[in-house]
Design an enzyme around this catalytic site. Structure first.
Site, PDB file in Angstrom:
ATOM      1  N   ASN A   7      53.974  58.447  85.256  1.00 22.75           N
ATOM      2  CA  ASN A   7      54.892  58.225  84.135  1.00 22.75           C
ATOM      3  C   ASN A   7      54.503  56.886  83.519  1.00 22.75           C
ATOM      4  OD1 ASN A   7      57.078  57.158  82.591  1.00 22.75           O
ATOM      5  ND2 ASN A   7      58.488  58.574  83.571  1.00 22.75           N
ATOM      6  N   GLU A  34      56.394  60.880  79.940  1.00 28.14           N
ATOM      7  CA  GLU A  34      57.086  59.910  79.078  1.00 28.14           C
ATOM      8  C   GLU A  34      56.095  59.197  78.153  1.00 28.14           C
ATOM      9  OE1 GLU A  34      61.033  57.045  79.426  1.00 28.14           O
ATOM     10  OE2 GLU A  34      59.914  57.498  81.249  1.00 28.14           O
ATOM     11  N   ASP A 150      57.233  63.203  87.065  1.00 27.30           N
ATOM     12  CA  ASP A 150      58.432  62.416  87.333  1.00 27.30           C
ATOM     13  C   ASP A 150      59.591  63.392  87.488  1.00 27.30           C
ATOM     14  OD1 ASP A 150      60.648  60.805  87.384  1.00 27.30           O
ATOM     15  OD2 ASP A 150      60.251  59.811  85.473  1.00 27.30           O
ATOM     16  N   ASN A 152      62.542  62.608  88.798  1.00 29.35           N
ATOM     17  CA  ASN A 152      63.846  61.944  88.779  1.00 29.35           C
ATOM     18  C   ASN A 152      64.731  62.453  89.913  1.00 29.35           C
ATOM     19  OD1 ASN A 152      64.176  59.847  86.774  1.00 29.35           O
ATOM     20  ND2 ASN A 152      63.795  61.418  85.229  1.00 29.35           N
ATOM     21  N   ASP A 221      58.402  60.224  91.885  1.00 26.37           N
ATOM     22  CA  ASP A 221      57.243  60.903  91.300  1.00 26.37           C
ATOM     23  C   ASP A 221      56.565  61.691  92.415  1.00 26.37           C
ATOM     24  OD1 ASP A 221      56.927  59.386  88.461  1.00 26.37           O
ATOM     25  OD2 ASP A 221      57.568  57.986  90.019  1.00 26.37           O
ATOM     26  N   ASP A 250      57.217  51.100  84.565  1.00 26.05           N
ATOM     27  CA  ASP A 250      58.067  50.929  85.751  1.00 26.05           C
ATOM     28  C   ASP A 250      57.722  51.937  86.846  1.00 26.05           C
ATOM     29  OD1 ASP A 250      59.045  52.870  84.039  1.00 26.05           O
ATOM     30  OD2 ASP A 250      61.063  52.044  83.883  1.00 26.05           O
ATOM     31  N   HIS A 251      56.828  52.879  86.540  1.00 24.89           N
ATOM     32  CA  HIS A 251      56.305  53.822  87.527  1.00 24.89           C
ATOM     33  C   HIS A 251      54.846  53.474  87.830  1.00 24.89           C
ATOM     34  CE1 HIS A 251      59.467  57.075  86.953  1.00 24.89           C
ATOM     35  NE2 HIS A 251      59.652  56.333  85.877  1.00 24.89           N
TER      36      HIS A 251
END
Length: 260
Positions: A7, A34, A150, A152, A221, A250-251
């Site tokens: 991501n 994303e 991802d 989530n 992930d 941030d991933h």
């Protein structure tokens, strides 16, 4: 063959970091989530220069998924079946010919779902049910398949730095984890957990409150393998290094190797 998922949290903002990582890691195939841009705005040239064929399914400013492959795509399908009114760009599927036959790739950016008790959470669970139906149908082909991206979803308490703080979050709610388990129960293998049993190995650290520095992370992930792909799994690793770079996502990437 080396296959990665990442991501990138905005491909335009992350283009320098992405190219740096791609040059060093040199994955044969990468699944990006994303991307946050329409199809025509995806920076194709920057990746074509590195030898990749590109398939994208995007939308302006939100969501977006992309597939990059050093091998050509035989088939590409965008969008998850089951809801004709769903216009969010979260699903991209492709088939690639490999020496042993074919490899099917399913790239997902699963909805966050927060806050719970809202339409966003209902959409998350419904999307997961649709994904389960699609995966169930694809498994009937009995071919190597990777469902990655991802999710989530925090699968277990060992996949989050402070489980008690996340009990009411959409990523860790019992209903979320049950839906994830229902997908894996179709016969999929969590590639990372097949290779590592140690807790607190994360793929995401928030930008806030010094999460990266404190190692307050989540493993959300995932790379799930059909039985035919699981039989060919060599290794699976998380690469945390890019989180410490300038202007990071941030991933971080997760990658595996398959004998294909």
């Amino acid at each position: 063959m080396k296959i990665a998922t990442w991501n990138v949290n905005g491909i335009k903002a992350r283009i320098d970091a992405a190219r740096t990582w791609f040059k060093a890691a040199s994955p044969d195939i990468a699944l990006l989530q994303e991307t946050k841009c329409v199809d025509d705005a995806f920076p194709r040239l920057e990746f074509e220069e590195l030898g990749y064929n590109i398939a994208v399914h995007g939308q302006k400013g939100f969501n977006g998924v992309a597939l990059l492959s050093k091998l050509p795509f035989d088939e590409v399908q965008a969008g998850l079946a089951g809801d004709p009114d769903d216009v969010q760009a979260r699903y991209l599927e492709a088939v690639i010919s490999v020496p042993s036959g074919v490899l099917r790739l399913v790239n997902i950016y699963l909805p966050n779902g927060n806050p719970c008790g809202t339409e966003k959470y209902a959409y998350k669970l419904a999307w997961m049910s649709r994904l389960r139906e699609r995966v169930k149908n694809l498994l009937q082909f009995e071919e190597p398949m990777i469902v990655a991206g991802d999710f989530n979803v925090i699968p277990t308490p060992g996949d989050v730095y402070a489980p008690a703080a996340w009990v009411d979050d959409a990523l860790f709610r019992p209903e979320t984890r049950a839906h994830f388990q229902a997908i894996t129960n179709l016969g999929l293998t969590d590639a990372y957990r097949a290779c590592h049993d140690e807790p607190h190995r994360f793929t995401f650290w928030d930008y806030q409150a010094g999460a990266w520095q404190k190692n307050h992370g989540l493993r959300i992930d995932h790379m799930l393998l059909s039985p035919q792909a699981a039989d060919r799994l060599v290794k699976c690793e998380i690469d945390p290094a890019p989180r410490g770079w300038e202007k990071p996502s941030d991933h971080v990437p997760v990658w595996l190797e398959l004998n294909v």
